[in-house]
Design an enzyme around this catalytic site. Sequence first.
Site, PDB file in Angstrom:
ATOM      1  N   ASN A  24     -28.347  15.981  -6.667  1.00  0.00           N
ATOM      2  CA  ASN A  24     -28.202  15.555  -5.277  1.00  0.00           C
ATOM      3  C   ASN A  24     -29.176  16.367  -4.439  1.00  0.00           C
ATOM      4  OD1 ASN A  24     -27.248  14.816  -2.691  1.00  0.00           O
ATOM      5  ND2 ASN A  24     -25.717  16.456  -2.734  1.00  0.00           N
ATOM      6  N   ASP A  31     -38.428  12.687  -8.277  1.00  0.00           N
ATOM      7  CA  ASP A  31     -38.327  14.148  -8.272  1.00  0.00           C
ATOM      8  C   ASP A  31     -37.216  14.623  -9.208  1.00  0.00           C
ATOM      9  OD1 ASP A  31     -36.439  12.990  -6.570  1.00  0.00           O
ATOM     10  OD2 ASP A  31     -36.371  14.707  -5.218  1.00  0.00           O
ATOM     11  N   ARG A  59     -26.170   6.648  -6.209  1.00  0.00           N
ATOM     12  CA  ARG A  59     -27.539   6.821  -5.752  1.00  0.00           C
ATOM     13  C   ARG A  59     -27.811   6.270  -4.358  1.00  0.00           C
ATOM     14  NH1 ARG A  59     -33.404   4.510  -7.722  1.00  0.00           N
ATOM     15  NH2 ARG A  59     -34.578   6.307  -6.965  1.00  0.00           N
ATOM     16  N   LEU A  60     -28.482   7.100  -3.540  1.00  0.00           N
ATOM     17  CA  LEU A  60     -29.147   6.661  -2.318  1.00  0.00           C
ATOM     18  C   LEU A  60     -30.632   6.763  -2.616  1.00  0.00           C
ATOM     19  CD1 LEU A  60     -28.878   5.830   0.689  1.00  0.00           C
ATOM     20  CD2 LEU A  60     -29.110   8.257   1.255  1.00  0.00           C
ATOM     21  N   SER A  61     -31.292   5.635  -2.812  1.00  0.00           N
ATOM     22  CA  SER A  61     -32.664   5.644  -3.324  1.00  0.00           C
ATOM     23  C   SER A  61     -33.663   5.936  -2.213  1.00  0.00           C
ATOM     24  CB  SER A  61     -32.994   4.314  -3.998  1.00  0.00           C
ATOM     25  OG  SER A  61     -32.749   3.236  -3.119  1.00  0.00           O
ATOM     26  N   SER A  86     -34.031  16.997  10.986  1.00  0.00           N
ATOM     27  CA  SER A  86     -33.100  17.632  11.921  1.00  0.00           C
ATOM     28  C   SER A  86     -33.402  19.121  12.008  1.00  0.00           C
ATOM     29  CB  SER A  86     -31.650  17.393  11.476  1.00  0.00           C
ATOM     30  OG  SER A  86     -30.741  17.760  12.480  1.00  0.00           O
ATOM     31  N   GLY A  87     -33.028  19.744  13.128  1.00  0.00           N
ATOM     32  CA  GLY A  87     -33.468  21.109  13.429  1.00  0.00           C
ATOM     33  C   GLY A  87     -32.566  22.226  12.959  1.00  0.00           C
ATOM     34  N   VAL A 120     -27.493  11.214  20.999  1.00  0.00           N
ATOM     35  CA  VAL A 120     -26.196  10.831  21.562  1.00  0.00           C
ATOM     36  C   VAL A 120     -25.851  11.760  22.718  1.00  0.00           C
ATOM     37  CG1 VAL A 120     -25.260   9.827  19.442  1.00  0.00           C
ATOM     38  CG2 VAL A 120     -24.909  12.254  19.920  1.00  0.00           C
ATOM     39  N   CYS A 141     -27.771  11.836  -2.976  1.00  0.00           N
ATOM     40  CA  CYS A 141     -26.826  11.124  -3.832  1.00  0.00           C
ATOM     41  C   CYS A 141     -25.489  11.847  -3.861  1.00  0.00           C
ATOM     42  CB  CYS A 141     -27.389  11.031  -5.252  1.00  0.00           C
ATOM     43  SG  CYS A 141     -29.069  10.377  -5.325  1.00  0.00           S
TER      44      CYS A 141
END
Length: 616
Positions: free
Chosen positions: A72, A97, A47-49, A355-356, A280, A2
Amino acid sequence: MCGICGAVGNVRGGKQVISNMMKVIEHRGPDGGDCYVTEGVMIGFQRLSIIDQEAGMQPMFNEDKSKVLVFNGEIYNYKQLRAILEQKGHNFQTASDSEVLVHGYEEFNIDILNELYGMFGFAVWDEEKKELFAARDYFGIKPFYYAVIDNALVFASEIKSILQYPGYYKEVNEDALEQYLSFEYSALPETFFKGIYKLMPGHYLIYREQQLKVVRYFEPTLQPSRQKSQSKMIQEVEDSIYQSVQRHLISDVEVGSFLSGGVDSSLLVAMSGVKQTFTVGFDKEGELYNETGHAKKLTENLKVKNHCRYIGKDEFKKAVPNVMYHMDEPAGDAAVVALYFLAREASKKVKVVLSGEGSDELFGGYNVYLEPKMRQCLNWIPKGIRKRVADMMKNSSGNMKGRNYLMRSIKPLSRWYIGNVYIFHEKEKDKLLKRRSGMGDPKKLLKEDFLKVSGLKDSDQMQSIDLKYWLPGDILQKADKMSMAHSLEVRVPFLDREVFQVARQIPHGMKTKHYTTKYVLRKATAGYLPKETAYRKKLGFPIPIRNWLKEDDWYEQIKEAFTGETAFLYFHTNYLLKLLEEHRAGEEDNSKKIWTIYAFLVWHQVFFEGMTVSNV
């Protein structure tokens, strides 16, 4: 994942101000927003749910609403913490959470930080104490910025949100510029905007009665151990990464993965069982700049879908202003633009990716970590002779192979190592900058850090510096900002507390054994990856700007920037043109230097000259 923002204390404005602050970070949370405003307090949330999509909206309160949270990030052990808190009598209204954090702070106060597995930047307003408590995660995965403006503490996930607060006057921090020209990223706690600071990784702050206190609660130090056999260390590495990957898959939406074809991202794909991966490359620039074939081959073996996107030269150039807008500060690492496109492609299919990031810093993955071992081959040559040869090479023109390596061999590590890159040295900055503040020498900035790790081997010291600076300043910064530009959550399973506890104990000799970087990690992949993938040499994220800057269209655009008013304000433009002409003629590879300066100039246009940005 978020966006958060707010102000406490002698607050200016109300709902309109917090609304403006929220609006500019809406990309971090396009699924909804809300705010809490009362006397002396305003807190906003976008919010990104991901978890508890129906009921996880913030700001979030405890039972009696005496504590207000904006958060966040993700807490991966939230179910275990919830069970503990329920046993202690706390009542939960959601399955998110986030609510664990507000009740956890209510129960444990600052000690809640010792219980968390995850990535976070959060703030809790305590109405009873009239106090703000805020914290950033152990490694700096998620950002948190703050400023004290007219006796109010203003905070946000991104700097651009703080810029919306009335009373802040924008001014370039030239100390940050000086350090940036060496590091290629913003290395200081104070950002490029004077008076706006980063809460550094592993730190928390408390603001009460107009007094600010900032405290470190975690520092990622290495402690190589000789107590464990190689086989046991390999097994512990494998087990800890596997468990972390499983934690990082907790989600109410599909999780995908970035995939470069290298060992780090490939291991995450193999361990996680994700169904979609994203890659990419640069199709017409040669094999060095295109790892898509490796990614495709691996996903065919694993029967996983791979979405591959080739980036064109013109669209890359067109995206630079938008990238600098989302980064908030100049980013001299050209890979940030490629990451922008990678995140955009992934966001079309999923909301979350693995992601690494962090693997190289934890397990010894950068090729430069081999240099202390290779330097032993030169020890038979008297230092005086090496110095004379190095001086001769230093004064020669052209790209003489081995010149920098030989020059470094006669210096102690603390005199030449500041991280993966060292763009401009001090004598070069004297020629480049019109004003020197005396605060821009990176060796002075890192002096105390080197003293802390002086008992470690050279390559372990290099890792320690990278853990504290390069990882949060470059790697994690661009991962967060470029993913959130497209409302995508990036999770980094290597940067897990248990993985770190195992990795920090790997003996020096096991990290670069047989001149192989990340030796223990590569061995730990045996049950998951083909040998070809496990032992592929690290390329990083190579970008063909070295070639593009010699082409007419790029050359003319850079030249125009280098002779413009902004360049004239900060730099000796004749020196900028010298760098550009040398590069075009093939006399020197100045691509990193040119790009670092160009990125700053574009950033300045965006934030100080009103340059328009748009999605591309």
